[in-house]
Design a protein around this motif. Structure first.
Motif, PDB file in Angstrom:
ATOM      1  N   LYS A  99       3.757   5.593  -5.831  1.00  0.00           N
ATOM      2  CA  LYS A  99       3.597   5.481  -7.281  1.00  0.00           C
ATOM      3  C   LYS A  99       2.620   6.520  -7.820  1.00  0.00           C
ATOM      4  O   LYS A  99       2.781   7.032  -8.929  1.00  0.00           O
ATOM      5  CB  LYS A  99       3.124   4.077  -7.647  1.00  0.00           C
ATOM      6  N   ARG A 100       1.599   6.867  -7.030  1.00  0.00           N
ATOM      7  CA  ARG A 100       0.625   7.849  -7.512  1.00  0.00           C
ATOM      8  C   ARG A 100       1.003   9.285  -7.110  1.00  0.00           C
ATOM      9  O   ARG A 100       0.203  10.206  -7.250  1.00  0.00           O
ATOM     10  CB  ARG A 100      -0.773   7.511  -7.008  1.00  0.00           C
ATOM     11  N   GLY A 101       2.218   9.476  -6.578  1.00  0.00           N
ATOM     12  CA  GLY A 101       2.703  10.826  -6.304  1.00  0.00           C
ATOM     13  C   GLY A 101       2.592  11.276  -4.870  1.00  0.00           C
ATOM     14  O   GLY A 101       2.914  12.427  -4.546  1.00  0.00           O
ATOM     15  N   GLY A 102       2.133  10.387  -3.965  1.00  0.00           N
ATOM     16  CA  GLY A 102       2.054  10.743  -2.552  1.00  0.00           C
ATOM     17  C   GLY A 102       3.403  10.621  -1.862  1.00  0.00           C
ATOM     18  O   GLY A 102       4.401  10.231  -2.477  1.00  0.00           O
ATOM     19  N   ARG A 103       3.422  10.939  -0.592  1.00  0.00           N
ATOM     20  CA  ARG A 103       4.677  10.899   0.160  1.00  0.00           C
ATOM     21  C   ARG A 103       4.547   9.954   1.346  1.00  0.00           C
ATOM     22  O   ARG A 103       3.463   9.793   1.917  1.00  0.00           O
ATOM     23  CB  ARG A 103       5.056  12.297   0.650  1.00  0.00           C
ATOM     24  N   LYS A 152       0.838  -1.205   0.000  1.00  0.00           N
ATOM     25  CA  LYS A 152       0.000   0.000   0.000  1.00  0.00           C
ATOM     26  C   LYS A 152       0.874   1.257   0.000  1.00  0.00           C
ATOM     27  O   LYS A 152       0.551   2.256  -0.645  1.00  0.00           O
ATOM     28  CB  LYS A 152      -0.920   0.005   1.215  1.00  0.00           C
ATOM     29  N   LEU A 153       1.968   1.222   0.752  1.00  0.00           N
ATOM     30  CA  LEU A 153       2.871   2.377   0.800  1.00  0.00           C
ATOM     31  C   LEU A 153       3.562   2.590  -0.545  1.00  0.00           C
ATOM     32  O   LEU A 153       3.746   3.734  -0.981  1.00  0.00           O
ATOM     33  CB  LEU A 153       3.910   2.178   1.904  1.00  0.00           C
ATOM     34  N   ALA A 154       3.925   1.493  -1.198  1.00  0.00           N
ATOM     35  CA  ALA A 154       4.518   1.604  -2.532  1.00  0.00           C
ATOM     36  C   ALA A 154       3.524   2.237  -3.503  1.00  0.00           C
ATOM     37  O   ALA A 154       3.903   3.049  -4.365  1.00  0.00           O
ATOM     38  CB  ALA A 154       4.955   0.224  -3.029  1.00  0.00           C
ATOM     39  N   ALA A 155       2.241   1.895  -3.352  1.00  0.00           N
ATOM     40  CA  ALA A 155       1.204   2.471  -4.216  1.00  0.00           C
ATOM     41  C   ALA A 155       1.020   3.965  -3.947  1.00  0.00           C
ATOM     42  O   ALA A 155       0.764   4.742  -4.875  1.00  0.00           O
ATOM     43  CB  ALA A 155      -0.115   1.723  -4.005  1.00  0.00           C
ATOM     44  N   VAL A 213       9.214   8.491   6.718  1.00  0.00           N
ATOM     45  CA  VAL A 213       9.653   7.469   7.665  1.00  0.00           C
ATOM     46  C   VAL A 213      10.429   8.135   8.792  1.00  0.00           C
ATOM     47  O   VAL A 213      11.361   8.905   8.545  1.00  0.00           O
ATOM     48  CB  VAL A 213      10.538   6.409   6.972  1.00  0.00           C
ATOM     49  N   ILE A 214      10.033   7.847  10.027  1.00  0.00           N
ATOM     50  CA  ILE A 214      10.728   8.369  11.213  1.00  0.00           C
ATOM     51  C   ILE A 214      11.250   7.159  11.972  1.00  0.00           C
ATOM     52  O   ILE A 214      10.487   6.392  12.558  1.00  0.00           O
ATOM     53  CB  ILE A 214       9.777   9.204  12.091  1.00  0.00           C
ATOM     54  N   ASN A 215      12.566   6.977  11.945  1.00  0.00           N
ATOM     55  CA  ASN A 215      13.159   5.763  12.492  1.00  0.00           C
ATOM     56  C   ASN A 215      14.641   6.007  12.775  1.00  0.00           C
ATOM     57  O   ASN A 215      15.348   6.512  11.905  1.00  0.00           O
ATOM     58  CB  ASN A 215      13.005   4.612  11.496  1.00  0.00           C
ATOM     59  N   PRO A 216      15.129   5.681  13.956  1.00  0.00           N
ATOM     60  CA  PRO A 216      16.560   5.873  14.234  1.00  0.00           C
ATOM     61  C   PRO A 216      17.468   5.056  13.312  1.00  0.00           C
ATOM     62  O   PRO A 216      18.571   5.485  12.978  1.00  0.00           O
ATOM     63  CB  PRO A 216      16.712   5.395  15.692  1.00  0.00           C
ATOM     64  N   LEU A 217      16.993   3.875  12.918  1.00  0.00           N
ATOM     65  CA  LEU A 217      17.786   2.981  12.075  1.00  0.00           C
ATOM     66  C   LEU A 217      17.361   3.120  10.617  1.00  0.00           C
ATOM     67  O   LEU A 217      16.171   3.206  10.316  1.00  0.00           O
ATOM     68  CB  LEU A 217      17.581   1.535  12.537  1.00  0.00           C
ATOM     69  N   ARG A 218      18.345   3.157   9.733  1.00  0.00           N
ATOM     70  CA  ARG A 218      18.030   3.249   8.308  1.00  0.00           C
ATOM     71  C   ARG A 218      17.785   1.842   7.769  1.00  0.00           C
ATOM     72  O   ARG A 218      18.711   1.035   7.640  1.00  0.00           O
ATOM     73  CB  ARG A 218      19.154   3.934   7.552  1.00  0.00           C
ATOM     74  N   GLU A 219      16.528   1.536   7.489  1.00  0.00           N
ATOM     75  CA  GLU A 219      16.137   0.215   7.002  1.00  0.00           C
ATOM     76  C   GLU A 219      16.088   0.252   5.469  1.00  0.00           C
ATOM     77  O   GLU A 219      15.269   0.977   4.890  1.00  0.00           O
ATOM     78  CB  GLU A 219      14.746  -0.157   7.539  1.00  0.00           C
ATOM     79  N   PRO A 220      16.952  -0.519   4.786  1.00  0.00           N
ATOM     80  CA  PRO A 220      16.942  -0.504   3.313  1.00  0.00           C
ATOM     81  C   PRO A 220      15.575  -0.804   2.707  1.00  0.00           C
ATOM     82  O   PRO A 220      15.185  -0.225   1.690  1.00  0.00           O
ATOM     83  CB  PRO A 220      17.975  -1.582   2.947  1.00  0.00           C
ATOM     84  N   GLY A 221      14.820  -1.708   3.352  1.00  0.00           N
ATOM     85  CA  GLY A 221      13.502  -2.071   2.827  1.00  0.00           C
ATOM     86  C   GLY A 221      12.487  -0.954   2.913  1.00  0.00           C
ATOM     87  O   GLY A 221      11.449  -1.007   2.235  1.00  0.00           O
ATOM     88  N   LEU A 222      12.749   0.055   3.741  1.00  0.00           N
ATOM     89  CA  LEU A 222      11.850   1.207   3.823  1.00  0.00           C
ATOM     90  C   LEU A 222      12.233   2.289   2.823  1.00  0.00           C
ATOM     91  O   LEU A 222      11.479   3.251   2.631  1.00  0.00           O
ATOM     92  CB  LEU A 222      11.846   1.781   5.239  1.00  0.00           C
ATOM     93  N   GLU A 223      13.388   2.141   2.190  1.00  0.00           N
ATOM     94  CA  GLU A 223      13.774   3.064   1.123  1.00  0.00           C
ATOM     95  C   GLU A 223      13.334   2.523  -0.237  1.00  0.00           C
ATOM     96  O   GLU A 223      12.769   3.247  -1.051  1.00  0.00           O
ATOM     97  CB  GLU A 223      15.285   3.279   1.151  1.00  0.00           C
ATOM     98  N   ILE A 230       9.720   3.526  -1.404  1.00  0.00           N
ATOM     99  CA  ILE A 230       8.841   3.599  -0.237  1.00  0.00           C
ATOM    100  C   ILE A 230       8.963   4.984   0.412  1.00  0.00           C
ATOM    101  O   ILE A 230       8.062   5.796   0.300  1.00  0.00           O
ATOM    102  CB  ILE A 230       9.159   2.485   0.783  1.00  0.00           C
ATOM    103  N   ALA A 231      10.076   5.265   1.048  1.00  0.00           N
ATOM    104  CA  ALA A 231      10.225   6.545   1.757  1.00  0.00           C
ATOM    105  C   ALA A 231      10.499   7.687   0.780  1.00  0.00           C
ATOM    106  O   ALA A 231      11.400   7.603  -0.041  1.00  0.00           O
ATOM    107  CB  ALA A 231      11.353   6.457   2.769  1.00  0.00           C
TER     108      ALA A 231
END
Length: 269
Positions: A88-92, A82-85, A95-105, A122-123
């Motif tokens: 894709k449609r131009g939304g933002r 859902k976040l990827a979608a 992500v607020i997270n101390p650790l940089r998670e590659p899967g969230l980028e 994603i982010a």
């Protein structure tokens, strides 16, 4: 001590907790209670209900999603699509997270060939706060909204209480204290506040990075305050989303697999 799985059925959950109490104890718990009890208390004390104010389909109507202290790339595959979608449609997606998670980028969705090959964004914005810096960062966004005159006065007047006290609290917070506690700059906070102020439909989502804290309830209440400041509760495409994982989290709570019974349930038992 009795500990039950959040995957049990409602019927099994009811019998299990009744068995424990017939045995002679209220020391009854389940995994979902540990995960999101802070959400249930924080939401109940602010909006009167301990559950999400949206359904998953509302994510498709949002143009901004805050993802705070959560990693759906590892734990919530339906949400990550859902976040990827949204992106894709131009939304933002902030992500607020101390650790940089590659899967969230960038995340590879197996069911989508192009995404599987090249990954899906994603982010749109990734804010790495200090551990336990969530509340300070969120207060900073709220303080900046007031300074920008970007709050929804009509919604606040008609649907909230104690806003004047909260505004005074924010005014008394120094930017130095906020930035030191959050671990990010005023510019970073201002950028996110401007993104929030420009969005029309905003969803705030969070998980155990928010709830598994000494101040977990206050963390949740701070998120609710930020959503209420712009009227992002009670309408389609906007709202509050504690990200729960197990298949029967809500059912186990409703069946009283918890240490404390609601008064009406206690009386009926």
């Amino acid at each position: 001590f009795f500990y039950f799985s959040g995957r049990s059925s409602n019927e099994a959950g009811f019998l299990l907790q009744l068995f424990a109490r017939a045995y002679g104890t209220n020391n009854v718990n389940n995994c979902s209670y540990y995960c999101h009890q802070a959400s249930g208390v924080g939401l109940s004390q602010t909006i009167g209900s301990g559950t999400a104010t949206i359904q998953v389909d509302d994510v498709a109507k949002s143009d901004l999603v805050f993802l705070i202290g959560a990693n759906p790339a590892s734990n919530h595959p339906r949400l990550i699509t859902k976040l990827a979608a949204v992106r894709k449609r131009g939304g933002r997606v902030v992500v607020i997270n101390p650790l940089r998670e590659p899967g969230l980028e960038r995340f590879k969705i197996p069911s989508k060939p192009l995404s599987l090959l090249f990954g899906s964004e994603i982010a749109s914005d990734y804010i790495q706060i200090k551990p336990q810096g969530d509340m300070a960062f969120l207060h900073g966004i709220a303080k900046k909204l007031v300074e920008m005159n970007a709050v929804e006065d009509t919604f606040i007047t008609q649907h909230t209480l104690n806003y004047d006290e909260y505004r005074t609290f924010l005014a008394n917070l120094s930017w130095e204290d906020i930035t030191v506690s959050a671990g990010v700059s005023v510019d970073d906070i201002s950028k996110v506040a401007e993104i929030y102020a420009a969005a029309k439909n905003v969803i705030f989502s969070w998980c155990m990075g928010i709830t598994h804290h000494e101040h977990g309830v206050a963390n949740v209440q701070t998120i609710v305050n930020l959503a209420l400041m712009r009227g992002m509760v009670g309408r389609p495409g906007a709202g509050l989303l504690p990200i729960r994982g197990h298949s029967n989290v809500q059912g186990m709570g409703t069946m009283n697999v918890t240490p404390e019974l609601k008064k009406t349930v206690f009386e009926k038992l």
